[in-house]
Design a protein around this motif. Structure first.
Motif, PDB file in Angstrom:
ATOM      1  N   SER A 279       0.847  -1.283   0.152  1.00 25.54           N
ATOM      2  CA  SER A 279       0.099  -0.014   0.297  1.00 25.54           C
ATOM      3  C   SER A 279       0.963   1.571   0.355  1.00 25.54           C
ATOM      4  CB  SER A 279      -0.743  -0.221   1.295  1.00 25.54           C
ATOM      5  OG  SER A 279      -0.004  -0.363   2.951  1.00 25.54           O
ATOM      6  N   THR A 280       1.814   1.453   0.645  1.00 17.25           N
ATOM      7  CA  THR A 280       2.678   2.493   0.678  1.00 17.25           C
ATOM      8  C   THR A 280       3.136   2.299  -0.650  1.00 17.25           C
ATOM      9  OG1 THR A 280       3.087   1.766   2.508  1.00 17.25           O
ATOM     10  CG2 THR A 280       5.030   3.743   1.680  1.00 17.25           C
ATOM     11  N   ALA A 283       1.049   4.505  -2.778  1.00 14.29           N
ATOM     12  CA  ALA A 283       0.735   5.514  -2.477  1.00 14.29           C
ATOM     13  C   ALA A 283       1.644   6.240  -2.929  1.00 14.29           C
ATOM     14  CB  ALA A 283       0.225   5.479  -1.063  1.00 14.29           C
TER      15      ALA A 283
END
Length: 300
Positions: A279-280, A283
């Motif tokens: 997810s990082t 992002a």
């Protein structure tokens, strides 16, 4: 009894809304600066790279008076070099509007050239140039931060850090999209907020999903105090202009390194760490791509 049971969902909904003051405050700030991007920032008819003054886009038809690749030296009475150093200095006069004439000094083919630029005002091409950008990513982070604030329990240190990380990232992205105009201290706040990201990111990735080791509380106090002092220095423009970039690099690389350590050292945490790492990465990929393109070529 029927009335009481029917009112319970409404009461719970109101309680959730009243329990998310940070999200509501952050939404107000995001909407304000979004308004700034599309309404407050003047439509001049061209876009230039604030770091080197090079004109990257022309939105005012095919008039050759200003060309892509020209380097701005002076706009009105303001030197672009001064504009880059003073984050409170406005490059365009307040209240500039369609039909106004800007006296601009440019450098073309290593030779100075003065031009008179007629401000075209609002154009759909310049509007879409702002619209198709990364500002909207801020609202995704705000949504995730709000979901965490509303629904995730317990409200422990990890909860506070997850809420703070998402909301600060949202604010940082929107300020970054707005900072080039220096309006409403957007550039100063952009630099300053980066220093808030540093301790929050490192703290979050140290303790999520469980702390690597228990560190003395004084170390955390020292980290937050250091970042807070630089934050104040950025607000007062006492810090060098490039310093915020170091904070961003430390925050991203430090977070990545801590995730790798969690993944290798704590086998039972690999699933949670893997999800966070993915997810990082998703992002920050748009920001990484934008920075890479700005360094090696033109920003579309």
């Amino acid at each position: 009894n029927y009335l009481e049971s029917a009112m319970q969902p409404i009461i719970r909904h109101r309680q959730r809304i009243t329990n998310m003051p940070l999200s509501l405050l952050m939404l107000g700030i995001l909407l304000l600066y979004t308004y700034g991007i599309f309404v407050k920032a003047p439509y001049i008819g061209f876009y230039f790279n604030p770091t080197n003054g090079q004109v990257l886009e022309i939105y005012a038809g095919n008039d050759p008076i200003l060309q892509v690749g020209d380097v701005l030296v002076k706009v009105g009475d303001v030197l672009v070099e001064e504009y880059q150093q003073d984050l409170r200095l406005l490059l365009y006069p307040p209240g500039i509007k369609e039909g106004d004439i800007l006296s601009i000094e440019i450098e073309r083919d290593n030779a100075p050239a003065p031009i008179e630029w007629k401000v075209p005002g609002f154009t759909t091409s310049e509007f879409f140039g702002r619209f198709f950008n990364i500002w909207w990513l801020a609202y995704f982070f705000w949504i995730f931060g709000s979901i965490i604030e509303l629904f995730i329990r317990p409200r422990d240190v990890r909860w506070r850090l997850l809420v703070a990380a998402n909301h600060l990232t949202a604010l940082w992205l929107l300020l970054g999209s707005f900072s080039a105009w220096h309006i409403w201290n957007g550039s100063i706040l952009f630099h300053a907020v980066t220093w808030l990201l540093l301790p929050v990111y490192l703290h979050l990735h140290w303790i999520f999903p469980k702390p690597l080791v228990n560190l003395p509380r004084s170390l955390g106090v020292l980290l937050y105090s250091f970042a807070g002092l630089i934050f104040l220095g950025e607000l007062l423009q006492l810090a060098p202009g490039y310093l915020y970039a170091i904070a961003l690099i430390l925050a991203l690389m430090g977070s990545f390194t801590l995730q790798v350590i969690h993944f290798i050292w704590r086998r039972e945490q690999r699933r949670q760490v893997g999800l966070l790492a993915i997810s990082t990465l998703l992002a920050i990929l748009p920001s990484i791509a934008l920075v890479a393109v700005s360094v090696f070529g033109e920003i579309p």
